[in-house]
Motif scaffolding. Sequence first.
Motif, mmCIF file in Angstrom:
data_model
loop_
_atom_site.group_PDB
_atom_site.id
_atom_site.type_symbol
_atom_site.label_atom_id
_atom_site.label_comp_id
_atom_site.label_asym_id
_atom_site.label_seq_id
_atom_site.Cartn_x
_atom_site.Cartn_y
_atom_site.Cartn_z
ATOM 1 N N GLN A 1 12.570 32.587 56.038
ATOM 2 C CA GLN A 1 11.872 31.749 55.061
ATOM 3 C C GLN A 1 12.859 31.083 54.109
ATOM 4 O O GLN A 1 12.686 29.928 53.727
ATOM 5 C CB GLN A 1 10.840 32.589 54.287
ATOM 6 N N LYS B 1 14.028 27.894 55.220
ATOM 7 C CA LYS B 1 13.048 26.788 55.198
ATOM 8 C C LYS B 1 12.821 26.321 53.757
ATOM 9 O O LYS B 1 13.007 25.173 53.419
ATOM 10 C CB LYS B 1 11.722 27.248 55.808
ATOM 11 N N SER C 1 12.636 28.487 49.677
ATOM 12 C CA SER C 1 12.345 29.748 48.989
ATOM 13 C C SER C 1 11.200 29.566 48.004
ATOM 14 O O SER C 1 10.423 30.472 47.768
ATOM 15 C CB SER C 1 13.584 30.285 48.298
ATOM 16 N N PRO D 1 3.089 30.138 54.847
ATOM 17 C CA PRO D 1 3.107 31.541 54.412
ATOM 18 C C PRO D 1 1.927 31.899 53.495
ATOM 19 O O PRO D 1 1.337 32.975 53.624
ATOM 20 C CB PRO D 1 4.447 31.674 53.672
ATOM 21 N N PRO E 1 6.615 31.014 48.446
ATOM 22 C CA PRO E 1 6.693 31.127 49.906
ATOM 23 C C PRO E 1 7.523 32.320 50.391
ATOM 24 O O PRO E 1 7.166 32.975 51.375
ATOM 25 C CB PRO E 1 7.365 29.819 50.348
ATOM 26 N N LEU E 2 8.605 32.598 49.693
ATOM 27 C CA LEU E 2 9.465 33.709 50.092
ATOM 28 C C LEU E 2 8.684 35.033 50.005
ATOM 29 O O LEU E 2 8.694 35.844 50.943
ATOM 30 C CB LEU E 2 10.669 33.735 49.147
ATOM 31 N N ALA F 1 5.963 35.123 52.701
ATOM 32 C CA ALA F 1 6.493 35.367 54.052
ATOM 33 C C ALA F 1 6.791 36.857 54.229
ATOM 34 O O ALA F 1 6.490 37.448 55.274
ATOM 35 C CB ALA F 1 7.749 34.533 54.279
#
Length: 423
Positions: A70, A73, A75, A86, A313-314, A317
Amino acid sequence: MSIDLQFDTQHLWHPYTSMTEPLPCYGVVSADKCLLTLENGKQLIDGMSSWWACLFGYNVEELNTAAKQQLDKMSHVMFGGLTHQPAVDLAKKLVSITPVGLEKVFLSDSGSVSVEVALKMALQYWHALDKPKSQFLTIRNGYHGDTFGAMSVTDPEGSMHELYHNFLPRQLFAPQPKTPFDQPWDTHDLDMLSQLVKDNHANIAAIILEPIVQGAGGMHFYHSNYLQGVRTLCDQYDLLLIADEIATGFGRTGKLFACEHANISPDIICIGKAITGGYMSLAATLTTNHIAETISRGKAGVFMHGPTFMGNPLACAVANANIEKLLSFDWQGAVVKIESDLKGYLAPCAELAQVKSVRVLGAIGVVQLHEPVDVATVQKKFVEHGVWIRPFGKLIYIMPPYIISRTQLQHLCAAIFTVVNES
Ligand code: PMP
């Protein structure tokens, strides 16, 4: 380079400690599976799962991979006007694993914030219905976090939040549920709460509680009939029920969520801690379609909350990888095994004069003493015994990672026996 512990002592605040007489801190340099490695090379068996969070211990391959992938892509990206896979995947998972009827997901940064969000949802719900209500009802010895709304529903007396009493909104408190989880149900246990509901329901927005296990307020395990009774009262008097499953969620009590012990669904649930397997801070508040739609049709038209790191998102994920790992692992078998081992290994503690009671539920073991421990002294002894256990007040408790070995668990429990016996 060694960790500058002196600078730490002088400048860094740690949880619930003094800046002039701080409790000692141990420098940790790495952690793997159930072992924490200190700077001096000593390894400690982890009994705390970093406060209920690290379900699979540390340095977990699948979670590392999810974070790394992730990271390449993105963070983080703001959640206002943008969305990402995510977050969508996580919301799908949460809707499917939490008790039935919880369909709308609000992601936030920490457990306390998810409680604030839950309280605000309840207030906005009644506001939208043009029946504004201003109080919450809860039970004594509860703990819901350190932000102000959360503190207001945490037991105000004899707790660490007593200090702010005059600033906090006044909520209603019923006595702590008395019947233990595994004892015959006493039908009078709900009497006081029922009375409070009868007398005050017109102004109660919601009942908020930790289902089955009251954590920081005393590690108390109460009867599932109590929780069922609270659900019934909420239905009877048209009150919302908020379940704070921040500590109990993700299998810790033997059910995926503790509400399942009573076969009930709350109207709002708060989850956090173990959601990312202890990798980073993330929490969620889920509610029903009805509540979410009512809020959205109200005068405000929107739900009034939106943290900067919402839906990070981090964190999402890693949470996805953690939930997938949990569901593909025999967590129930692991928790049952830990529960039965804890019962066996902690039983000798019950014989000690210093001990008031020993209790176990799921992957949680508690030894309650008659007198409060001196944390610094006891902590030091535990470290000497090669274990990481952080007591508070009269409570020495462990909630180890689900992957702990029998030998490691035995070692943790033996250390508790020895340290209590010597105290
Ligand atoms: N509710 C409960 C039941 C908790 O155990 C905690 C954390 N100890 C919180 C809320 C607050 O969560 P956080 O520390 O992530 O803000």
